[in-house]
Write a protein that holds these residues in place. Structure first.
Motif, mmCIF file in Angstrom:
data_model
loop_
_atom_site.group_PDB
_atom_site.id
_atom_site.type_symbol
_atom_site.label_atom_id
_atom_site.label_comp_id
_atom_site.label_asym_id
_atom_site.label_seq_id
_atom_site.Cartn_x
_atom_site.Cartn_y
_atom_site.Cartn_z
ATOM 1 N N LEU A 160 0.817 -1.209 0.000
ATOM 2 C CA LEU A 160 0.000 0.000 0.000
ATOM 3 C C LEU A 160 0.854 1.264 0.000
ATOM 4 N N PHE A 161 2.091 1.156 0.492
ATOM 5 C CA PHE A 161 2.973 2.313 0.499
ATOM 6 C C PHE A 161 3.569 2.589 -0.881
ATOM 7 N N HIS A 162 3.467 1.618 -1.793
ATOM 8 C CA HIS A 162 4.087 1.756 -3.110
ATOM 9 C C HIS A 162 3.079 2.041 -4.226
ATOM 10 N N VAL A 163 1.840 1.590 -4.071
ATOM 11 C CA VAL A 163 0.869 1.697 -5.153
ATOM 12 C C VAL A 163 0.592 3.165 -5.471
ATOM 13 N N PRO A 164 0.490 3.535 -6.747
ATOM 14 C CA PRO A 164 0.223 4.942 -7.104
ATOM 15 C C PRO A 164 -1.099 5.439 -6.518
ATOM 16 N N ARG A 165 -1.125 6.716 -6.221
ATOM 17 C CA ARG A 165 -2.327 7.301 -5.616
ATOM 18 C C ARG A 165 -3.542 7.153 -6.533
ATOM 19 N N LYS A 166 -3.340 7.282 -7.845
ATOM 20 C CA LYS A 166 -4.464 7.160 -8.775
ATOM 21 C C LYS A 166 -5.107 5.782 -8.698
ATOM 22 N N ARG A 167 -4.284 4.739 -8.469
ATOM 23 C CA ARG A 167 -4.845 3.395 -8.335
ATOM 24 C C ARG A 167 -5.724 3.301 -7.093
ATOM 25 N N LEU A 168 -5.261 3.882 -5.998
ATOM 26 C CA LEU A 168 -6.071 3.895 -4.771
ATOM 27 C C LEU A 168 -7.407 4.588 -5.012
ATOM 28 N N CYS B 173 -9.721 -6.486 3.846
ATOM 29 C CA CYS B 173 -9.104 -6.925 2.592
ATOM 30 C C CYS B 173 -8.434 -5.727 1.905
ATOM 31 N N PRO B 174 -7.344 -5.216 2.473
ATOM 32 C CA PRO B 174 -6.705 -4.032 1.886
ATOM 33 C C PRO B 174 -6.146 -4.263 0.490
ATOM 34 N N THR B 175 -5.984 -5.521 0.083
ATOM 35 C CA THR B 175 -5.448 -5.795 -1.255
ATOM 36 C C THR B 175 -6.379 -5.336 -2.373
ATOM 37 N N VAL B 176 -7.643 -5.012 -2.052
ATOM 38 C CA VAL B 176 -8.538 -4.499 -3.106
ATOM 39 C C VAL B 176 -7.984 -3.210 -3.698
ATOM 40 N N LEU B 177 -7.191 -2.476 -2.907
ATOM 41 C CA LEU B 177 -6.619 -1.227 -3.402
ATOM 42 C C LEU B 177 -5.500 -1.460 -4.415
ATOM 43 N N LEU B 178 -5.049 -2.697 -4.533
ATOM 44 C CA LEU B 178 -4.010 -3.031 -5.507
ATOM 45 C C LEU B 178 -4.588 -3.578 -6.799
ATOM 46 N N GLU B 179 -5.871 -3.915 -6.775
ATOM 47 C CA GLU B 179 -6.490 -4.579 -7.927
ATOM 48 C C GLU B 179 -6.894 -3.560 -8.996
ATOM 49 N N GLU B 180 -6.960 -4.060 -10.224
ATOM 50 C CA GLU B 180 -7.516 -3.255 -11.298
ATOM 51 C C GLU B 180 -9.017 -3.070 -11.053
ATOM 52 N N PRO B 181 -9.544 -1.865 -11.237
ATOM 53 C CA PRO B 181 -10.980 -1.648 -11.018
ATOM 54 C C PRO B 181 -11.856 -2.613 -11.812
ATOM 55 N N ALA C 155 -8.975 5.167 -7.814
ATOM 56 C CA ALA C 155 -9.840 4.472 -8.766
ATOM 57 C C ALA C 155 -10.566 3.313 -8.096
ATOM 58 N N ALA C 156 -9.862 2.544 -7.257
ATOM 59 C CA ALA C 156 -10.492 1.415 -6.569
ATOM 60 C C ALA C 156 -11.578 1.892 -5.611
ATOM 61 N N VAL C 157 -11.287 2.945 -4.864
ATOM 62 C CA VAL C 157 -12.270 3.465 -3.904
ATOM 63 C C VAL C 157 -13.481 4.027 -4.633
ATOM 64 N N ARG C 158 -13.244 4.755 -5.720
ATOM 65 C CA ARG C 158 -14.355 5.332 -6.482
ATOM 66 C C ARG C 158 -15.266 4.240 -7.044
ATOM 67 N N LEU C 159 -14.674 3.156 -7.527
ATOM 68 C CA LEU C 159 -15.492 2.063 -8.059
ATOM 69 C C LEU C 159 -16.333 1.412 -6.958
ATOM 70 N N LEU C 160 -15.719 1.158 -5.815
ATOM 71 C CA LEU C 160 -16.450 0.501 -4.726
ATOM 72 C C LEU C 160 -17.592 1.371 -4.211
ATOM 73 N N ARG C 161 -17.408 2.688 -4.217
ATOM 74 C CA ARG C 161 -18.456 3.580 -3.721
ATOM 75 C C ARG C 161 -19.517 3.872 -4.780
ATOM 76 N N GLU C 162 -19.085 4.186 -6.007
ATOM 77 C CA GLU C 162 -20.011 4.701 -7.012
ATOM 78 C C GLU C 162 -20.652 3.619 -7.875
ATOM 79 N N ARG C 163 -19.943 2.530 -8.144
ATOM 80 C CA ARG C 163 -20.489 1.504 -9.027
ATOM 81 C C ARG C 163 -20.942 0.262 -8.263
ATOM 82 N N CYS C 164 -20.229 -0.060 -7.184
ATOM 83 C CA CYS C 164 -20.664 -1.194 -6.360
ATOM 84 C C CYS C 164 -21.614 -0.754 -5.247
#
Length: 346
Positions: free
Chosen positions: A180-188, A213-221, A190-199
């Motif tokens: 989580l300390f390495h993943v780009p901010r845009k990836r974080l 399950c913090p690994t969801v922030l590493l996944e492709e939306p 995008a994952a949060v926006r999908l979980l809130r707005e589409r899911c």
């Protein structure tokens, strides 16, 4: 954690770590004092400092971090001469609260790295609330954290707090998933926006998903959305049950294997308007039971049958992919023939 006040007291007693306000005046000292004030403010933002620290203890840590933030200055080691190479680094780590054995393990991580990087990373993890053993284990799993700037570690921790990972959730998240300390901010984002707005997970449900399950922030939306849609439409599961069952902890392939296996054995039915003819197993049982227990209590089958089924299902998927490719090629050929005929007529 409860260990941090004692760590801070040890820092406070060390002469090299005196509070900024006690330092002699002068151009170099005033510059350090300004950095110390900035470090103190940085520590306080977003609840970065664990509860229970006094002002004196905070000042001591702020002075220590001020030295870390000044460019070109190495972090101070604990006082006292030592003829052996690396002894000063061990003493500095001991002053933070690491045991002798823990300090040796920490020094073994990327030994060519300068001591200021190692000590700064360790200090920042302690300020998050991790114990010395938890911080060391995290660095052993992800040594690349040692090369991250201290400011980057602090900023990422604040970003995670803004997403709802505070207190124990933050500690569990970074311990389970140091990436989580390495993943780009845009990836974080995008994952949060999908979980809130589409899911359509609520804010509280999102905090629970990220905490368990913090690994969801590493996944492709796209991957996250596909797994959500499968559970929602094919399995008929609502968001509340997904969160309770920790849907995203299981890889999608295994989720689908278990669901289709139950379905073909007549033990799971996709709800129609929320109703089914059979009583479907709970999603939590499907996901969290070990495979042996899943087969015995839910599928009423044997491991051998399940292995054969998975091979057959994989073959079905391959054949379907081949059919889709053939259909695409046929469609392209028809389009090409149509274009050629049109050109000839013209």
């Amino acid at each position: 954690g409860p260990h941090l006040p004692s760590v801070a007291r040890r820092w406070h007693r060390a002469p090299a770590l005196a509070p900024v306000g006690m330092m002699p005046r002068g151009p170099r000292r005033s510059r350090l004092g300004s950095a110390g004030m900035g470090a103190s403010k940085a520590l306080c933002r977003g609840g970065a400092v664990p509860a229970g620290l006094s002002r004196a203890q905070l000042a001591a840590m702020a002075g220590w971090l001020a030295r870390a933030l000044l460019p070109g200055r190495a972090l101070p080691a604990a006082p006292g001469p030592c003829p052996h190479r690396g002894c000063g680094e061990v003493a500095a780590l001991r002053a933070m609260g690491f045991s002798q054995e823990q300090a040796r393990r920490l020094l073994a991580l990327q030994p060519r790295l300068g001591p200021e990087h190692r000590e700064a990373a360790a200090a920042q993890l302690l300020l998050l609330g991790l114990s010395t053993e938890a911080a060391l284990a995290l660095l052993e799993r992800s040594p690349a954290l040692l090369r991250l700037p201290t400011e980057r570690l602090r900023e990422r921790a604040e970003e995670l707090r803004r997403l709802g990972l505070d207190g124990g959730r933050l500690l569990r998240a970074v311990s389970r998933c140091p990436q989580l300390f390495h993943v780009p901010r845009k990836r974080l984002e995008a994952a949060v926006r999908l979980l809130r707005e589409r899911c359509l997970f609520t804010a509280e449900q999102l905090r629970e998903v990220l905490g368990t399950c913090p690994t969801v922030l590493l996944e492709e939306p796209r991957t996250l959305h596909h797994q959500f849609q499968y559970a929602y439409f094919r399995m008929g599961v609502q968001q509340k049950e997904m969160v309770k069952a920790r849907l995203f902890q299981m890889p999608f392939a295994e989720l689908r294997n278990r669901h289709v296996f139950l379905e073909r054995r007549g033990l799971y039915e996709t709800p129609h308007k929320g109703q089914t003819q059979t009583s479907n197993p709970k999603l939590k049982d499907i996901l969290q039971l070990p495979e042996k227990d899943f087969l015995a209590s839910l599928a009423h089958s044997t491991p051998e049958e399940y292995e054969v089924f998975k091979k057959l299902l994989a073959r079905e998927d391959e054949e379907k992919e081949e059919e889709d490719v053939d259909a695409l090629h046929t469609e392209d050929s028809e389009d090409l023939d149509s274009d050629e005929s049109k050109t000839t007529r013209e």
